[in-house]
Design a protein around this motif. Structure first.
Motif, PDB file in Angstrom:
ATOM      1  N   GLY A  66      -4.712  -0.198   1.599  1.00  0.00           N
ATOM      2  CA  GLY A  66      -4.135  -1.530   1.725  1.00  0.00           C
ATOM      3  C   GLY A  66      -4.546  -2.208   3.012  1.00  0.00           C
ATOM      4  N   GLY A 120       0.815  -1.208   0.000  1.00  0.00           N
ATOM      5  CA  GLY A 120       0.000   0.000   0.000  1.00  0.00           C
ATOM      6  C   GLY A 120       0.848   1.257   0.000  1.00  0.00           C
ATOM      7  N   ALA A 164      -2.010  -5.802  -4.196  1.00  0.00           N
ATOM      8  CA  ALA A 164      -1.895  -6.819  -3.156  1.00  0.00           C
ATOM      9  C   ALA A 164      -2.581  -8.114  -3.573  1.00  0.00           C
ATOM     10  CB  ALA A 164      -2.487  -6.303  -1.854  1.00  0.00           C
ATOM     11  N   ALA A 167      -3.868  -0.010  -4.496  1.00  0.00           N
ATOM     12  CA  ALA A 167      -3.198  -0.842  -3.489  1.00  0.00           C
ATOM     13  C   ALA A 167      -3.877  -2.211  -3.323  1.00  0.00           C
ATOM     14  CB  ALA A 167      -3.129  -0.109  -2.156  1.00  0.00           C
TER      15      ALA A 167
END
Length: 465
Positions: free
Chosen positions: A318, A142, A377, A373
């Motif tokens: 994030g 993030g 991820a 983000a």
């Protein structure tokens, strides 16, 4: 500390994050800085719209075509080593761009610059994934996304100031001191990581086919009447898929990655989302200068709200994605960014910054902050850890391919051809249509996200994480 156990809040963790953010930020910064300089370099080098498109796409072409190889080289020979080589290569090519005597030389130098970007970009994210403790990775990703986004957003401001004060060539030469910092920090603080299970031969044929396919399709979409290169590019793309399937497990793109339907879906979302964003970043700062009468610095400054929002919200996004899953943040973020594009379509002659530009870029920045983000991820969480570099390379290649094809196809589709960037009325009409098309693409991407991305994909107990 051992690889895979470095804590984000430690001194080494902060140095690693700083080096990877600044390294990947070089590529992002360069692309946005160059966009502001386009009207000036176009006039100085006597280029038309096709020349401006190739200034962007020559870089994106080699970046997208070779970024998979860059990720694989990092996994095999060391992510830190390839990251360093890419940074130095990028700096040298940037110097060539800044010294270009004509548009043809600039396009060739931009292609070389893309090779450097293909080596350093996947390595930056793969270093984070392989170096940090698993519990810290979503927050590290993030922060990487947010700070990297700042590089992309601050680029127009920096580019505008440099174009006005020193000339368009400094849009490229500015990369050299930043690259020197990246090299020094990486040598001192970043650990080496690699895939110890890597074996077999490199997929050279796959790399060549991917690059040639993208080149053919891009040329066919950019140049009027170039049907043969377009068909050839599509045929080579189909051949690339066949070769990759037959070469498994030594393929450039391991087929097993796409057996995870979430990994496949998030890459489709990436393709569409970055296609829309590529068009916006290419056209918006030119629209503000050519049609709305903004100076280069004013046009760059207009993107500052996006910078601030990315800095403030991406790391938090994030964390939210880790807690509630990536589906809702991604879906909402992409939709909100699309609304920003609709608002951008109101920007025209004598545009009011407070009523038209500021709300549009603020809405866009808010959506982007919550989408990027969690998307990044999710890509890494759905791939086996040993394929960190390859998974990163696949997603980056998909993103760049989306931007490459959209920047090639959409401007001619909406009438932005010839010397349109010197005709405010023609450029304005094409810009409005392009923003509506981009917003529609974001709507499609948000729907795919909502119906395909699992909520628990970032759960530490998930076997794919």
């Amino acid at each position: 500390m051992d690889n895979g156990h470095i804590v984000l809040k430690s001194a080494q963790g902060r140095w690693i994050l700083g080096a990877t953010v600044l390294g990947s930020g070089l590529a992002l910064l360069d692309s946005t800085v160059v966009n502001v300089a386009l009207p000036f370099l176009g006039k100085d080098l006597h280029a038309g719209m096709a020349g401006l498109q190739w200034t962007i796409n020559a870089y994106t072409l080699t970046l997208a075509g070779l970024i998979l190889l860059g990720g694989s080289l990092g996994d095999r020979y060391g992510r830190r080593k390839i990251f360093l080589i890419g940074t130095v290569w990028f700096a040298l090519a940037s110097a060539m761009c800044g010294l270009s005597p004509n548009i043809e030389f600039l396009v060739a130098a931009r292609a070389l610059q893309g090779i450097g970007g293909a080596l350093l970009t996947p390595g930056s994210l793969a270093i984070i994934q392989a170096s940090f403790a698993k519990a810290d990775r979503p927050r590290a990703v993030g922060a990487w996304s947010g700070l990297g986004g700042v590089s992309a957003a601050i680029g127009p401001l920096l580019g505008g100031w440099m174009v006005q004060t020193a000339g368009w060539r400094w849009a490229f030469l500015i990369n050299l001191p930043f690259a020197a910092i990246v090299v020094l920090v990486t040598l001192r603080h970043v650990p080496e990581t690699r895939d110890e299970q890597a074996a077999g031969k490199f997929d050279v044929l796959g790399s060549v086919l991917a690059a040639l396919a993208l080149a053919g399709v891009t040329y066919g979409l950019t140049e009027k009447g170039a049907a043969v290169p377009l068909v050839a590019g599509l045929a080579l793309g189909a051949l690339f898929v066949v070769v990759e399937i037959r070469r498994s497990p030594d393929a450039l793109v391991p087929v097993g990655l796409f057996r995870n339907h979430v990994f496949a879906a998030v890459n489709v979302v990436t393709l569409i989302m970055y296609a829309a964003m590529g068009v916006v970043f290419f056209l918006l700062v030119v629209q503000l200068q050519v049609v709305s009468g903004f100076s280069p610095t004013q046009a760059g400054l207009s993107m500052l709200p996006t910078t601030i929002l990315m800095l403030l919200l991406s790391a938090r996004a994030g964390e939210i994605a880790k807690r509630i899953g990536p589906r809702l943040p991604m879906t909402g973020g992409i939709l909100v960014a699309g609304v920003g594009f609709i608002w951008m379509s109101t920007i025209g002659p004598s545009a009011n910054y407070l009523l038209q530009v500021l709300p549009a870029v603020t809405i866009f920045g808010l959506g982007l902050s919550f989408a990027v983000a969690p998307l990044t991820a999710t890509v890494l969480a759905t791939a086996d850890e040993r394929y960190a570099g390859t998974a990163s390379g696949v997603n980056n290649a998909v993103a760049r391919t989306g931007s490459l094809l959209a920047v090639a196809a959409i401007p001619p589709l909406v009438g932005l051809v010839g010397n349109a960037f010197q005709d405010p009325a023609q450029f304005n009409a094409g810009f409005h249509s392009a923003m509506v098309i981009s917003a529609a693409m974001m709507g499609v991407a948000s729907l795919i996200t909502f119906f395909t991305i699992r909520t628990n994909v970032l759960d530490p107990q998930n076997v794919n994480a």
